[in-house]
Structures are given as structure tokens and as C-alpha cells.
Write a protein that holds these residues in place. Structure first.
Motif, PDB file in Angstrom:
ATOM      1  N   TYR A 311      80.213  -8.708  13.340  1.00  0.00           N
ATOM      2  CA  TYR A 311      79.241  -8.539  14.432  1.00  0.00           C
ATOM      3  C   TYR A 311      78.308  -9.740  14.551  1.00  0.00           C
ATOM      4  O   TYR A 311      77.718  -9.972  15.599  1.00  0.00           O
ATOM      5  N   VAL A 312      78.175 -10.498  13.454  1.00  0.00           N
ATOM      6  CA  VAL A 312      77.252 -11.636  13.466  1.00  0.00           C
ATOM      7  C   VAL A 312      77.654 -12.637  14.542  1.00  0.00           C
ATOM      8  O   VAL A 312      76.865 -12.990  15.417  1.00  0.00           O
ATOM      9  N   ARG A 313      78.920 -13.072  14.459  1.00  0.00           N
ATOM     10  CA  ARG A 313      79.403 -14.051  15.431  1.00  0.00           C
ATOM     11  C   ARG A 313      79.319 -13.492  16.852  1.00  0.00           C
ATOM     12  O   ARG A 313      78.892 -14.173  17.785  1.00  0.00           O
ATOM     13  N   ARG A 314      79.717 -12.225  16.979  1.00  0.00           N
ATOM     14  CA  ARG A 314      79.722 -11.584  18.298  1.00  0.00           C
ATOM     15  C   ARG A 314      78.320 -11.645  18.918  1.00  0.00           C
ATOM     16  O   ARG A 314      78.159 -12.057  20.057  1.00  0.00           O
ATOM     17  N   ILE A 315      77.322 -11.265  18.152  1.00  0.00           N
ATOM     18  CA  ILE A 315      75.956 -11.228  18.683  1.00  0.00           C
ATOM     19  C   ILE A 315      75.461 -12.646  18.982  1.00  0.00           C
ATOM     20  O   ILE A 315      74.965 -12.934  20.076  1.00  0.00           O
ATOM     21  N   LEU A 316      75.630 -13.555  18.018  1.00  0.00           N
ATOM     22  CA  LEU A 316      75.083 -14.914  18.202  1.00  0.00           C
ATOM     23  C   LEU A 316      75.735 -15.631  19.388  1.00  0.00           C
ATOM     24  O   LEU A 316      75.082 -16.406  20.086  1.00  0.00           O
ATOM     25  N   GLU A 317      77.041 -15.369  19.605  1.00  0.00           N
ATOM     26  CA  GLU A 317      77.733 -16.083  20.679  1.00  0.00           C
ATOM     27  C   GLU A 317      77.616 -15.390  22.033  1.00  0.00           C
ATOM     28  O   GLU A 317      77.859 -15.997  23.065  1.00  0.00           O
ATOM     29  N   ARG A 318      77.206 -14.105  22.017  1.00  0.00           N
ATOM     30  CA  ARG A 318      77.193 -13.386  23.295  1.00  0.00           C
ATOM     31  C   ARG A 318      75.802 -13.222  23.918  1.00  0.00           C
ATOM     32  O   ARG A 318      75.701 -12.862  25.089  1.00  0.00           O
ATOM     33  N   SER A 323      68.129 -16.641  22.855  1.00  0.00           N
ATOM     34  CA  SER A 323      68.878 -17.836  22.452  1.00  0.00           C
ATOM     35  C   SER A 323      69.156 -17.824  20.963  1.00  0.00           C
ATOM     36  O   SER A 323      68.299 -17.442  20.161  1.00  0.00           O
ATOM     37  N   TYR A 324      70.363 -18.275  20.625  1.00  0.00           N
ATOM     38  CA  TYR A 324      70.723 -18.449  19.218  1.00  0.00           C
ATOM     39  C   TYR A 324      70.151 -19.801  18.801  1.00  0.00           C
ATOM     40  O   TYR A 324      70.682 -20.857  19.161  1.00  0.00           O
ATOM     41  N   GLY A 330      57.706 -18.412  19.708  1.00  0.00           N
ATOM     42  CA  GLY A 330      57.471 -18.876  21.068  1.00  0.00           C
ATOM     43  C   GLY A 330      57.664 -17.784  22.106  1.00  0.00           C
ATOM     44  O   GLY A 330      58.058 -16.652  21.779  1.00  0.00           O
ATOM     45  N   VAL A 331      57.388 -18.126  23.368  1.00  0.00           N
ATOM     46  CA  VAL A 331      57.520 -17.160  24.459  1.00  0.00           C
ATOM     47  C   VAL A 331      58.983 -16.756  24.683  1.00  0.00           C
ATOM     48  O   VAL A 331      59.270 -15.663  25.166  1.00  0.00           O
ATOM     49  N   GLU A 332      59.917 -17.632  24.324  1.00  0.00           N
ATOM     50  CA  GLU A 332      61.334 -17.317  24.473  1.00  0.00           C
ATOM     51  C   GLU A 332      61.821 -16.591  23.215  1.00  0.00           C
ATOM     52  O   GLU A 332      61.565 -17.034  22.106  1.00  0.00           O
ATOM     53  N   SER A 333      62.581 -15.524  23.384  1.00  0.00           N
ATOM     54  CA  SER A 333      63.140 -14.810  22.237  1.00  0.00           C
ATOM     55  C   SER A 333      64.263 -15.639  21.615  1.00  0.00           C
ATOM     56  O   SER A 333      65.109 -16.177  22.329  1.00  0.00           O
ATOM     57  N   LEU A 334      64.254 -15.709  20.285  1.00  0.00           N
ATOM     58  CA  LEU A 334      65.285 -16.461  19.562  1.00  0.00           C
ATOM     59  C   LEU A 334      65.885 -15.585  18.475  1.00  0.00           C
ATOM     60  O   LEU A 334      65.190 -14.766  17.867  1.00  0.00           O
ATOM     61  N   ILE A 335      67.178 -15.797  18.243  1.00  0.00           N
ATOM     62  CA  ILE A 335      67.823 -15.098  17.126  1.00  0.00           C
ATOM     63  C   ILE A 335      68.440 -16.140  16.207  1.00  0.00           C
ATOM     64  O   ILE A 335      68.955 -17.156  16.676  1.00  0.00           O
ATOM     65  N   LEU A 363      65.304 -11.921  14.298  1.00  0.00           N
ATOM     66  CA  LEU A 363      64.967 -12.000  15.718  1.00  0.00           C
ATOM     67  C   LEU A 363      63.478 -12.299  15.881  1.00  0.00           C
ATOM     68  O   LEU A 363      62.629 -11.622  15.292  1.00  0.00           O
ATOM     69  N   SER A 364      63.174 -13.339  16.657  1.00  0.00           N
ATOM     70  CA  SER A 364      61.792 -13.614  17.027  1.00  0.00           C
ATOM     71  C   SER A 364      61.626 -13.134  18.463  1.00  0.00           C
ATOM     72  O   SER A 364      62.237 -13.678  19.384  1.00  0.00           O
ATOM     73  N   VAL A 365      60.834 -12.103  18.629  1.00  0.00           N
ATOM     74  CA  VAL A 365      60.730 -11.470  19.945  1.00  0.00           C
ATOM     75  C   VAL A 365      59.738 -12.227  20.817  1.00  0.00           C
ATOM     76  O   VAL A 365      58.610 -12.499  20.413  1.00  0.00           O
ATOM     77  N   GLY A 366      60.160 -12.572  22.011  1.00  0.00           N
ATOM     78  CA  GLY A 366      59.321 -13.329  22.940  1.00  0.00           C
ATOM     79  C   GLY A 366      58.584 -12.422  23.914  1.00  0.00           C
ATOM     80  O   GLY A 366      58.380 -11.231  23.648  1.00  0.00           O
ATOM     81  N   ILE A 367      58.191 -13.002  25.035  1.00  0.00           N
ATOM     82  CA  ILE A 367      57.364 -12.259  25.993  1.00  0.00           C
ATOM     83  C   ILE A 367      58.165 -11.753  27.201  1.00  0.00           C
ATOM     84  O   ILE A 367      57.594 -11.271  28.179  1.00  0.00           O
TER      85      ILE A 367
END
Ligand SMILES: *Cc1c(COP(=O)(O)O)cnc(C)c1O
Length: 383
Positions: A311-318, A323-324, A330-335, A363-367
Motif C-alpha cells: 500500500y505504501v507505493r500505491r499511496i505515495l504514487e497515487r 504531494s509525496y 506548510g500550507v500544502e499537505s505532504l506525505i 502526513l503533514s496536514v495542510g490548510i
């Protein structure tokens, strides 16, 4: 007067806030390396930007106000701030450190500081007995991150500071994850607060910065001497970007936390894909009660274990809205994928002990709108 203001006003108004000379509401960028002397042996208060610069000074005073401390120092990155801090110490000095810390800090200690014969013991700093047992006659400081990265464990800041003080040693707190908006370690007895300003303080994934914040005037002088001597200072323009970012810190932290609480609950309900969710704001999290006592918010960092490594690859690539990417706050969510990225420098034995495995995502949750974020995770996870 500024001391009495609420924190959401303080972030907007900073120290001087506006420019006293022109009235400019936005504090100016003093893009000058050097400053003219009015006469022999005279100074405007500014001589050379490595020593001090008006824009950086406004930022440094602002972070000190927010952390309720005497002084702040701004550096070109969080690691530059940590490096300057370690220059306080000398060969033979020993440190008790959280075993669950930012990988770059671990690398600095193990690969750089050890060359100067500084010594480190890594323990679970959520357990005060482990700290006590690791303390030696030459221990100079306890270095903690709370919540920790990436396992989100919470350490008792006041309890640790109380023990450290009884031994005459420093407590250093990396406060990057919660920022002074949610947590003020100096008020709880800490001697030094460290920040990667790159994260929530800057808040826009566009600027590197680091801070040291201290309440002791003598310690501040020693650090200022190291700062000007080693020179990794924050530039005037980046200082201004930080000032601008901090103005919306309150709004961002509130929204990011609100989003994170909803996302953590949703992740927690996805039993077919997810084993465990690590978020301080979940009532079943072991640090929940302590966090409520020592901080005014839970922040917006969530780690979770997927059931199957595929599931790791699936989530990061999909993921599309998220953004991976490395980094956070930051304001943008990143995983991100800690074993391959932020924690690649940490040996497997430590990662195994603390629970960072190849099924853990952070996961860093953004705005953004929280429904869009949840839908994005959903479509990325589903078969
Ligand atoms: C990113 C980070 C650092 C390092 O800061 P840089 O600005 O990247 O040098 C230190 N501590 C924590 C908790 C971090 O997340």
C-alpha cells in the motif's frame, strides 16, 4: 504592552512590527551587507549583517516574544541552528537525547559532533527513569523533541526540566512540531528552544530557516558570539519571508489542526488498510492527556501504519492533492516515507526499537479543504 497581547495578535504585530522611519506596515528588507559609520568609533547600531541586521533583528525579537523568552537567534536552517548550539559544548560533554528524533539531528550528532568527542545516549525520553539512568557526571544537556518525529510520542517537558535543573544541566527542546502557538517550553522550564523555521513558522514550503531561543542573558550572549563567528545567519530576504509567514501562524495552526483531527479519525476508521494511527489528538493516544496539560493544541502531524507494505507505493504514487515530498508544516499537505527519507540516517536497530518500519507513512496536514484531503487518501488507498 506587547507582553499582554494575545498570541494571535502577537504573531501579526511582531516586535516593532512596522518601520519606525517610514511607517511602512510591512517591515522593510534591509538588503545590505554593511552599514555606514556616522563618525570615528560611531555606529548606527548596525555594522555588518553577519553580526546584526535590522530585518533579522525584527524576526529574532518576534520569535523571542512568541516563545516568552529573552532572546532569539535566526539561522540559515534548523540544522545550522543546532550546529551553532552544539558549539557551546566541548570534548567529553555528554547528552541524553530522544531516540525518536529528526534524522538530520541524529546525523549531526553522530557524524559531526562525535568528531569533537561529544557523546550521546539515545533513550525513550517519554520515560523519565530512562533519562535518569542515562545521565552521567559529564551530562550537559537533555535534548528532546515532543511530540517526537515520526512516532508522535509526548515527553513531560516540565518534569524533565525539573530533573535537569536539579542536576545543573540544560534542557533543550526542539519545538518545531507545535511552534510557540501551541507549546512554550521556556514557560515549562526549558533552557533552549530549537526550531526548524522551515516548517510551520515559515509555513509555505518555500524558505529554510532555523532558530534558537533562550531566556538567560549570558547564554544569549554566548550564542550570539557563536552566531557571528560561525556565520550561518538567516539572510534579510529570508528573514522577511519568515516574518510574513509568522503573521498567519495562528490561522494556519488552527486550520491545520482542525483538518488533522478529522483526518486522523478517518484514517483510524479505515481498518481494512490501516493498522495504527499515531496522532496526539486521538483520545486513545498515550500522550493525549499529557499533551493537553502542557500544550494548547495537538498540531497537524499524523503517522500511520498501513497493513501491507504494497500500500505504501500505491499511496505515495497515487496521491494528487497531497504531494509525496519531504518536509512538513506548510500550507500544502505532504506525505513522506520516513524509513527512506527523514529517518534514513538512523540505524535499523533504533528504528526497530521505536517502531519506524517499512509500513509507516507520515502526513503533514495542510490548510486545504479536509474533504478533498480525505477523498485523495481514499482514492489512493483503494484497490
Ligand atoms: C526539519 C527539521 C529539522 C531540521 O531543520 P532544517 O530547517 O531542515 O535544517 C530539525 N528538527 C525537526 C523536528 C525538523 O522537522
Amino acid at each position: 504592552m506587547k507582553g499582554n497581547l494575545h498570541k494571535d495578535t502577537k504573531v501579526v504585530h511582531g516586535s516593532k512590527g512596522s518601520d519606525p522611519y517610514t511607517g511602512a506596515i510591512s517591515f522593510p528588507i534591509y538588503q545590505s551587507a554593511t552599514f555606514k559609520h556616522p563618525g570615528l568609533n560611531q555606529s548606527t547600531g548596525y555594522d555588518y549583517t553577519r553580526e546584526s541586521n535590522p530585518t533579522r533583528e525584527e524576526l529574532e525579537k518576534t520569535i523571542a516574544i512568541l516563545e516568552n523568552a529573552a532572546a532569539g537567534l535566526a539561522f540559515s536552517s534548523g540544522m545550522a541552528a543546532a550546529t551553532a548550539l552544539m558549539e557551546l559544548f566541548s570534548a567529553g560533554d555528554h547528552f541524553v537525547v530522544s531516540d525518536d528524533i529528526y534524522g538530520g539531528t541524529y546525523r549531526l550528532f553522530e557524524e559531526i559532533c562525535k568528531k569533537r568527542q561529544l557523546e550521546f545516549s539515545y533513550v525513550d525520553t517519554c520515560c523519565i527513569n530512562q533519562i535518569k539512568n542515562a545521565t552521567r557526571p559529564k551530562t550537559r544537556a537533555i535534548f528532546i523533541e515532543t511530540p517526537t518525529n515520526p512516532m508522535m510520542k509526548v515527553a513531560d517537558i516540565a518534569g524533565i526540566c525539573c530533573f535537569a535543573r536539579s542536576k545543573g544541566i540544560f534542557t533543550i527542546v526542539d519545538n518545531t512540531f507545535l511552534t510557540p502557538y501551541f507549546q512554550r517550553p521556556i514557560d515549562l522550564g526549558a533552557d533552549v528552544v530549537l526550531h526548524s523555521g522551515t516548517k510551520y513558522l515559515g509555513g509555505h514550503n518555500d524558505t529554510l530557516a532555523g532558530f534558537l531561543v533562550v531566556n538567560d542573558k549570558l547564554l544569549a550572549e554566548k550564542l550570539l558570539f557563536i552566531q557571528k563567528s560561525t556565520g550561518a545567519v538567516l539572510s534579510p530576504f529570508d528573514s522577511w519571508l519568515m516574518l510574513r509567514g509568522i503573521k498567519t501562524l495562528a490561522l494556519r495552526m488552527e486550520k491545520q489542526e482542525k483538518n488533522a483531527i478529522k483526518i486522523a479519525a478517518w484514517l483510524h476508521s479505515q481498518r481494512q488498510y490501516i493498522d495504527k494511527v499515531y496522532y496526539v489528538g486521538l483520545p486513545e493516544h498515550e500522550g493525549y492527556e499529557l499533551s493537553k496539560r502542557q500544550a494548547s493544541g495537538f498540531g497537524a502531524m499524523i503517522s500511520f501504519n498501513v497493513k501491507d507494505v504494497r500500500y505504501v507505493r500505491r499511496i505515495l504514487e497515487r496521491v494528487k492533492v497531497i504531494s509525496y515530498a519531504e518536509s512538513l508544516g506548510g500550507v500544502e499537505s505532504l506525505i513522506t516515507y520516513p524509513v527512506l527519507q527523514t529517518h534514513a540516517a538512523i540505524p535499523k536497530s533504533i528504528l526497530d526499537r521505536i517502531g519506524v518500519n517499512d509500513r509507516l507513512l507520515r502526513l503533514s496536514v495542510g490548510i486545504e479543504n479536509v474533504e478533498d484531503l480525505i477523498n485523495d487518501l481514499k482514492q489512493a488507498m483503494e484497490e
